[in-house]
Design an enzyme around this catalytic site. Structure first.
Site, PDB file in Angstrom:
ATOM      1  N   CYS A 143       0.868  -1.185   0.000  1.00 55.65           N
ATOM      2  CA  CYS A 143       0.000   0.000   0.000  1.00 55.65           C
ATOM      3  C   CYS A 143       0.902   1.231   0.000  1.00 55.65           C
ATOM      4  O   CYS A 143       2.096   1.116  -0.265  1.00 55.65           O
ATOM      5  CB  CYS A 143      -0.954  -0.021   1.189  1.00 55.65           C
ATOM      6  SG  CYS A 143      -0.134  -0.009   2.800  1.00 55.65           S
ATOM      7  N   THR A 144       0.357   2.401   0.305  1.00 55.99           N
ATOM      8  CA  THR A 144       1.128   3.645   0.164  1.00 55.99           C
ATOM      9  C   THR A 144       2.346   3.690   1.091  1.00 55.99           C
ATOM     10  O   THR A 144       3.462   3.917   0.657  1.00 55.99           O
ATOM     11  CB  THR A 144       0.232   4.862   0.486  1.00 55.99           C
ATOM     12  OG1 THR A 144      -1.004   4.681  -0.183  1.00 55.99           O
ATOM     13  CG2 THR A 144       0.878   6.148   0.055  1.00 55.99           C
TER      14      THR A 144
END
Ligand SMILES: [Zn+2]
Ligand SMILES: [Zn+2]
Length: 357
Positions: free
Chosen positions: A199-200
């Site tokens: 994810c980020t």
């Protein structure tokens, strides 16, 4: 400094510009047991406010999730203070690839029920039984493996402008939806395949990996520090970059460029574009991808209706908005039927015929 939070965005931007100081955009998170989030919140706010830190921070009984803009000159002070908090000592700081002094314009430290709205019920599974953390180099090797399934744990509007090659990018609006979708797609392979997720900045994978282990997945891996940290390691260690496009970020920058590829399209005409904008009609504020040509044609609006409203005097717009709550649909771009679309060629012809002033 408290007063600063009462200024308008433009006033704040001017102050930052006048200060002329470099700022670092930093994010970090930590799951930890916090007995009294309110007291912790006040402690953080008072200190960070005193050293001119800006950002959006969530504090909950389950931990902290912070995205900040820190004056470069005050970084040591900021770091020493973090290290003085037992559970934040040596916490991994994700430092943004593309710096911008305007990444945050206010300091907001909020007490929330959870640090990520994951939609999961409390106490159903062991959140500390997480997957194996991998660094960029290990990640690159893992994704070459025939037995690996690579999953993007972000939402559709994030993966749309950039993602890892060969990743599954669930077409979902929420984290909760993507958990179910992935499980359903991979239910035959729980014991055999290596489930690799990213994810980020890593925070969503902490919960997701624990959730999948609870659901019976045996080989669960997660990219430590997410895309932000991956991009840094790829640069500093000269590794192959397997991420194409931009990394969507949740601050004023909107995204940081990881590779030169433009993998998305304008939501109005379909031309290659990967710049997210909010519809200029404040009552709408829809987040969507708009190319330069459409921006001109639509006055930065998502639809003819919004364009019309946006052209009205401000007071009149305010009257129209009265009684209407703020739209929660701002991330539902590309899914709304209201958006005005064009045939690219017709638009170009139209623009070429339009008087310049
Ligand atoms: Zn366009
Ligand atoms: Zn709109």
């Amino acid at each position: 400094m408290q007063l600063y939070n009462n200024l308008s965005n433009n006033e704040r931007k001017n102050l930052l510009k006048e200060a002329g100081k470099d700022r670092l955009t930093i994010s970090f998170y930590k799951y930890a047991k916090i007995g009294n989030p309110e007291i912790f919140r006040n402690h953080l706010f008072l200190f960070w406010n005193s050293i001119d830190v800006l950002g959006r921070i969530y504090v909950a009984h389950e931990g902290i999730n912070a995205q900040l803009s820190v004056p470069a000159d005050n970084f040591d002070e900021f770091k020493n203070h973090l290290d003085s908090i037992i559970f934040l000592k040596d916490v991994r700081l994700n430092i943004a690839i593309e710096q911008d002094i305007f990444s945050f314009l206010k300091l907001k430290v909020k007490v929330r029920k959870k640090i990520v709205s994951d939609g999961l019920d409390e106490g159903v599974f062991d959140v500390t039984d997480i997957g194996t953390h991998v660094n960029a180099d290990e990640f690159n090797q893992l994704v070459e493996d025939q037995d690996t399934v690579l999953v993007d744990m972000r939402n559709h509007y994030e993966s749309e402008i950039g993602h890892f090659k060969n990743a599954i990018t669930p077409d979902v609006d929420t984290f909760r939806d993507s958990l179910d979708l992935i499980e359903e797609q991979l239910k035959e392979h729980k014991k055999t395949k290596k489930l690799v997720m990213y994810c980020t900045g890593g925070i969503r994978c902490e919960k997701a990996s624990a959730y999948y282990k609870h659901k019976g997945f045996k080989k669960v891996y997660q990219l430590e520090g997410g895309i932000i940290n991956y991009a840094r390691q790829v640069k500093s260690q000269g590794l192959e970059n397997k991420f194409i496009g931009k990394n969507f970020v949740f601050d004023e920058r909107r995204s940081e460029k990881i590779s030169d590829d433009i993998i998305a399209n304008c939501h109005q005409c379909g031309a290659p574009a990967d710049v997210h904008v909010n519809c200029a009609n404040e009552a709408c504020h829809l987040l969507f991808i708009q190319c330069e040509a459409c921006k001109i044609e639509m006055d930065s609006c998502c639809s003819s209706n919004c364009k019309e409203i946006n052209s009205l005097p401000y007071q009149q717009q305010k009257l129209l908005r009265k009684g209407q709550g703020n739209s929660n649909d701002i991330f539902k771009k590309g899914r709304t039927n209201n958006i005005t679309t064009f045939n690219k060629n017709e638009l170009l012809v139209k623009l070429s015929k339009a008087p310049l002033w």
